[in-house]
Design an enzyme around this catalytic site. Sequence first.
Site, PDB file in Angstrom:
ATOM      1  N   ASP A   1       7.905  -6.093   8.667  1.00 52.39           N
ATOM      2  CA  ASP A   1       6.797  -6.894   9.180  1.00 52.39           C
ATOM      3  C   ASP A   1       6.732  -6.754  10.698  1.00 52.39           C
ATOM      4  OD1 ASP A   1       4.914  -9.307   9.392  1.00 52.39           O
ATOM      5  OD2 ASP A   1       5.397  -9.330   7.253  1.00 52.39           O
TER       6      ASP A   1
ATOM      7  N   HIS B   1       3.432 -13.267  12.305  1.00 51.23           N
ATOM      8  CA  HIS B   1       3.295 -12.988  10.879  1.00 51.23           C
ATOM      9  C   HIS B   1       4.662 -12.880  10.203  1.00 51.23           C
ATOM     10  CE1 HIS B   1       2.225 -10.529   7.270  1.00 51.23           C
ATOM     11  NE2 HIS B   1       1.087 -11.193   7.334  1.00 51.23           N
TER      12      HIS B   1
ATOM     13  N   SER C   1      -0.179 -11.890   1.897  1.00 54.29           N
ATOM     14  CA  SER C   1       1.035 -11.805   2.720  1.00 54.29           C
ATOM     15  C   SER C   1       1.931 -13.010   2.496  1.00 54.29           C
ATOM     16  CB  SER C   1       0.668 -11.730   4.206  1.00 54.29           C
ATOM     17  OG  SER C   1       0.176 -10.471   4.558  1.00 54.29           O
TER      18      SER C   1
END
Length: 476
Positions: free
Chosen positions: A141, A189, A380
């Site tokens: 990520d 994220h 996600s």
Amino acid sequence: MRRAVTGLSALAVLTLATVPVAQAAGQDVGVNVVLSTDITPAILAELSAYGAVNEQYPEIDALTMRAPASAVARISRLPYVEAANKDVEVIGKPVESSPFTSTLDYGVATWHTDQIDVQDVATGDREVPETGAGVYVAVLDTGLHSSWPAYFGEERIAEELGVAIGGGGGERGSISYQPNKWSVDQNGHGTHVTSTILGYNMNGTAIAGVAPEATVIPVKVLNQNGSGWSSVTAAGIDYVTDLKESGVLGDAPVVINMSLGGPTNDALSMAAIDRAIEAGVLIVASAGNSGEAGMGYPGAYEPVISVAANGWTGEWLGGPTWWTGSDVTEGDVAETAYIAEFSSRELAGQDLDVAAPGSWIVGPYQLNAKQSYYFLGGTSMASPHVAGAVALMAERNPALTQADAERILEATATALPAGEREVFDPNLGGLRTIAWGDDASGSGVVDVPAALDAAFTTAMTDTAPEPARGKGGPRR
């Protein structure tokens, strides 16, 4: 989608601190010099007798030097020098570490951990004995915020194995094992994704995760904008496979979570995935957020366990703390879950396996260096629920293969055939209808206790169950 959690934010303490650096008298040091007049060639020539002049700042009549520590006092006494001192190291004061080594004890249940039967909001109890202990989960990520110790128990992050991989798009690649590469993410994220797996500290309250005692390996393959290249993703997969094959991780099971994807398949990524699976690595990826336009890759690649995003009809109906205070009634998942409109549908030649919670998921997500928590939505957010579930399955059955894990998850999922739900939309302030087809949910919503039971059976019999009714599992 992104929404702040009102009243639950805290400022990350990032004030600068100065640290004096001890130097021997004869050792060269950095020297900062401020003049009382303009910089002139004559002054530069005289100063060069004391050491090397480096940078000049004529706007403020200042310069830097490298000189013996013993020369600093003499430089400061020169008639045209207003002040001179050793350069001072400046560091960011670290945030206070999380008070929890894991969120296993006293972890607060959320609607999404309740929906997959890992935690029970009504009782506060954990519903499965497995915790992910002894299992590594590599999160490919954006890396982690520099304040990650405030959110996660430091024992839960494999700092020594963290890596940042750059390049792609025709540029020469780079690999950095420096903590200041993977642990200074400005995007957020990767931190939010990790929080679903491990749980997290929210201002002194432990929020439960799916696999709270797993060990996360941060592998930065996305840049600060949250984007990257498939070649870099492939390099990240290869890095994890190398760890597995080298014996660095011992005999521990290894799971990869990829909450990322692109519009087309990639030969390099497929080769890296195939190699990883052959080495015993278990791979989970998001389906994508393109709705009817179809799935993203590598999620759509058949060997990968792909995850759609589902929601719950109880969202926003229990007041501001609904996400931790509203109970998902046991046995009602088939009647109260829905597939999010953004969740990518399966097109011809693509393979969608299961669904997991991916709407209105709270987790740490910093803006402007402030410790804060946001609702995020997307596949996600769904993918780490399944990666955490696979970690629990691998804890119960360390010999679990990728093919077995996929078959078990599909066979035990709660079927979610084509349908529609009335769902409260906080942006509209009222209900609206959300519909989906049979191409949206794979085999249905993951059922973690059922998957764990099947994983145990597989360990005993070396046979994984087959999905019931085609792709759909039994209704609950």
